[in-house]
Design a protein around this motif. Structure first.
Motif, mmCIF file in Angstrom:
data_model
loop_
_atom_site.group_PDB
_atom_site.id
_atom_site.type_symbol
_atom_site.label_atom_id
_atom_site.label_comp_id
_atom_site.label_asym_id
_atom_site.label_seq_id
_atom_site.Cartn_x
_atom_site.Cartn_y
_atom_site.Cartn_z
ATOM 1 N N SER A 2 0.795 -1.223 0.000
ATOM 2 C CA SER A 2 0.000 0.000 0.000
ATOM 3 C C SER A 2 0.830 1.277 0.000
ATOM 4 O O SER A 2 0.307 2.349 -0.258
ATOM 5 C CB SER A 2 -0.935 0.008 1.210
ATOM 6 N N THR A 3 2.122 1.173 0.310
ATOM 7 C CA THR A 3 2.960 2.369 0.363
ATOM 8 C C THR A 3 4.048 2.303 -0.702
ATOM 9 O O THR A 3 4.892 1.398 -0.660
ATOM 10 C CB THR A 3 3.608 2.506 1.750
ATOM 11 N N PRO A 4 4.041 3.230 -1.636
ATOM 12 C CA PRO A 4 5.024 3.226 -2.726
ATOM 13 C C PRO A 4 6.453 3.233 -2.190
ATOM 14 O O PRO A 4 6.774 4.032 -1.299
ATOM 15 C CB PRO A 4 4.720 4.525 -3.480
ATOM 16 N N GLY A 5 7.261 2.332 -2.697
ATOM 17 C CA GLY A 5 8.656 2.300 -2.304
ATOM 18 C C GLY A 5 8.945 1.466 -1.077
ATOM 19 O O GLY A 5 10.108 1.189 -0.771
ATOM 20 N N LEU A 6 7.909 1.049 -0.373
ATOM 21 C CA LEU A 6 8.137 0.286 0.852
ATOM 22 C C LEU A 6 8.550 -1.162 0.544
ATOM 23 O O LEU A 6 9.342 -1.761 1.289
ATOM 24 C CB LEU A 6 6.879 0.303 1.722
ATOM 25 N N GLY A 7 8.033 -1.694 -0.543
ATOM 26 C CA GLY A 7 8.327 -3.080 -0.907
ATOM 27 C C GLY A 7 9.814 -3.393 -0.957
ATOM 28 O O GLY A 7 10.279 -4.276 -0.230
ATOM 29 N N PRO A 8 10.574 -2.711 -1.782
ATOM 30 C CA PRO A 8 12.017 -2.973 -1.856
ATOM 31 C C PRO A 8 12.711 -2.826 -0.506
ATOM 32 O O PRO A 8 13.605 -3.609 -0.182
ATOM 33 C CB PRO A 8 12.503 -1.911 -2.836
ATOM 34 N N ALA A 9 12.291 -1.824 0.276
ATOM 35 C CA ALA A 9 12.922 -1.602 1.579
ATOM 36 C C ALA A 9 12.702 -2.795 2.503
ATOM 37 O O ALA A 9 13.615 -3.241 3.195
ATOM 38 C CB ALA A 9 12.372 -0.323 2.210
ATOM 39 N N VAL A 10 11.484 -3.320 2.510
ATOM 40 C CA VAL A 10 11.188 -4.486 3.348
ATOM 41 C C VAL A 10 11.934 -5.702 2.806
ATOM 42 O O VAL A 10 12.518 -6.483 3.561
ATOM 43 C CB VAL A 10 9.676 -4.754 3.407
ATOM 44 N N SER A 11 11.892 -5.843 1.502
ATOM 45 C CA SER A 11 12.559 -6.978 0.860
ATOM 46 C C SER A 11 14.034 -7.030 1.234
ATOM 47 O O SER A 11 14.578 -8.098 1.542
ATOM 48 C CB SER A 11 12.391 -6.869 -0.651
ATOM 49 N N ALA A 12 14.674 -5.881 1.230
ATOM 50 C CA ALA A 12 16.093 -5.823 1.567
ATOM 51 C C ALA A 12 16.348 -6.303 2.996
ATOM 52 O O ALA A 12 17.375 -6.913 3.289
ATOM 53 C CB ALA A 12 16.608 -4.393 1.400
ATOM 54 N N ARG A 13 15.368 -6.048 3.874
ATOM 55 C CA ARG A 13 15.540 -6.427 5.279
ATOM 56 C C ARG A 13 15.241 -7.893 5.544
ATOM 57 O O ARG A 13 15.386 -8.380 6.666
ATOM 58 C CB ARG A 13 14.649 -5.538 6.154
ATOM 59 N N LEU A 14 14.797 -8.612 4.519
ATOM 60 C CA LEU A 14 14.532 -10.045 4.694
ATOM 61 C C LEU A 14 15.813 -10.872 4.593
ATOM 62 O O LEU A 14 15.847 -12.021 5.036
ATOM 63 C CB LEU A 14 13.534 -10.528 3.633
ATOM 64 N N GLY A 15 16.831 -10.283 4.000
ATOM 65 C CA GLY A 15 18.092 -10.995 3.811
ATOM 66 C C GLY A 15 18.588 -11.743 5.032
ATOM 67 O O GLY A 15 18.843 -12.951 4.951
ATOM 68 N N PRO A 16 18.717 -11.071 6.182
ATOM 69 C CA PRO A 16 19.196 -11.765 7.381
ATOM 70 C C PRO A 16 18.374 -12.998 7.740
ATOM 71 O O PRO A 16 18.926 -14.002 8.174
ATOM 72 C CB PRO A 16 19.061 -10.689 8.462
ATOM 73 N N TRP A 17 17.058 -12.923 7.566
ATOM 74 C CA TRP A 17 16.214 -14.071 7.911
ATOM 75 C C TRP A 17 16.540 -15.262 7.012
ATOM 76 O O TRP A 17 16.637 -16.401 7.480
ATOM 77 C CB TRP A 17 14.734 -13.701 7.787
ATOM 78 N N PHE A 18 16.717 -14.988 5.727
ATOM 79 C CA PHE A 18 17.064 -16.071 4.799
ATOM 80 C C PHE A 18 18.413 -16.671 5.140
ATOM 81 O O PHE A 18 18.571 -17.887 5.228
ATOM 82 C CB PHE A 18 17.085 -15.562 3.353
#
Lengths: 215, 215
Positions: A125-141
């Motif tokens: 729902s928020t433009p630009g938020l997707g990539p930012a969240v995606s980048a923060r998933l790295g550590p979990w993976f």
DNA sequence: GTCTATACTTGGATAGAC
DNA sequence: GTCTATCCAAGTATAGAC
């Protein structure tokens, strides 16, 4: 974009006498995401929970989205630290399942994964938020991959690459959190961990019955 | 609570000359949930997409939440119909994985599971929405359980109850949808299905090599 | 019964007080 | 540097026109 320090102090902490409005806001953002979800995490809702004026969010973080990302960073950092300590004392697959079960229960109680889920779902729902969240998933993976690699080793790597398994584990973790959070019934999810424990024991009995390892 | 018919017509459809505002709104709600997420699915956003006045949402559905639930009902009904037809022509585990892969790809393209995910995640923010969404998950569970039961049969039921496996499959499905939707990379998720196919083939080779069945 | 115009509430953001 | 008062946009909901 985000402001780095709270005062002109040289140290990294926000050590001004204002008792850390930044910290209070991040904590309140986490609580609000857990309790009200992404859609309910408005500037006013978060500031109200923190007991500060909502305008401070824009002074300290420029936007609500930035504050929510800072909150996600905070939980991620805490969890990774904890996860990393737990995974180092794990040897066998069934021990891994034990640790994973304990961690899952903790995350459920504390609502840490709920924060992640809400941020992922809210990113649409928020433009630009997707990539930012995606980048923060790295550590979990990479944590999940490390857990799989260190316990199962390169044993089943050819047929099941550790990275792919890690991806599936994170996805399952997120899905179980969603379902559990929705109906409040954690027995279903925890039952799955119990079955995983059995399968892990089965796997141990089958795999390397003789000590076939090179030093 | 929700109004049943659109006009005083006896037939179940909304067959008045108004060209089905209800239907248009439901369709627009689905599209908005997919594109903008729960937080972005306001009355104005949905009505704008439908090309109608936003006030009509409250006339036809009483609230935005009710419209969103109607949208969820709509996708659930469509998917269950499709799923049911697909599952009936499945015999072996590897065939099941094939069908599941095709369905997953379809759902990804059409965004059907995205609607479900957004509703689950969004339920935290609207009082009373949680139980309503939870109730609508029933068909998904029972479909997954039926798929597991009809293909794997009571073979592994003692060690892995079909209901528990179904719960895990739905959770995994939701999680994969979230991750795929977030970074737009469906290769990771589809890779997992490929591995599942291999494991299914392995399972078939191991299980019941002789035809041991009672009529 | 269907829809539009309008009222009222909440949310994001900032100018300027302290 | 920290915070408050205030503005305007967006949200929900309804009274009343057709």
């Amino acid at each position: 974009m985000a402001k780095s320090g709270t005062s002109s102090s040289v140290v990294g902490r926000d050590s001004s006498r204002s008792a850390g409005t930044r910290t209070k806001l991040i904590e309140a953002a986490i609580e609000t995401l857990k309790a009200e979800g992404f859609a309910g995490s408005s500037a006013r809702a978060i500031a109200g929970r923190a007991g500060v004026n909502q305008g401070l969010i824009f002074y300290h973080f420029d936007s609500v989205a930035n504050l929510l990302l800072a909150a996600l960073d905070s939980v991620s950092a805490r969890r990774m630290e904890h996860y990393g300590a737990a995974i180092d004392r794990v040897g066998s697959p069934s021990e891994l399942v034990d640790v994973a079960t304990a961690i899952f229960r903790e995350d459920l109680d504390a609502g840490y994964v709920a924060v992640l889920v809400e941020m992922i779902a809210g990113a649409s729902s928020t433009p630009g938020l997707g990539p930012a969240v995606s980048a923060r998933l790295g550590p979990w993976f990479s944590f999940a991959e490390r857990a799989v690699t260190t316990t199962l080793g390169p044993t089943l790597d050819p047929v099941l690459p550790a990275g792919d398994v890690a991806y599936g584990i994170v996805a399952l973790y997120l899905g179980l959190e969603m379902l559990t959070h929705l109906d409040g019934d954690r027995a279903r999810a925890l039952g799955l961990f119990a079955h995983a424990k059995n399968l892990a024991g089965l796997l141990e009995a089958l795999a390397v019955p003789t000590e076939t390892r090179q030093p």
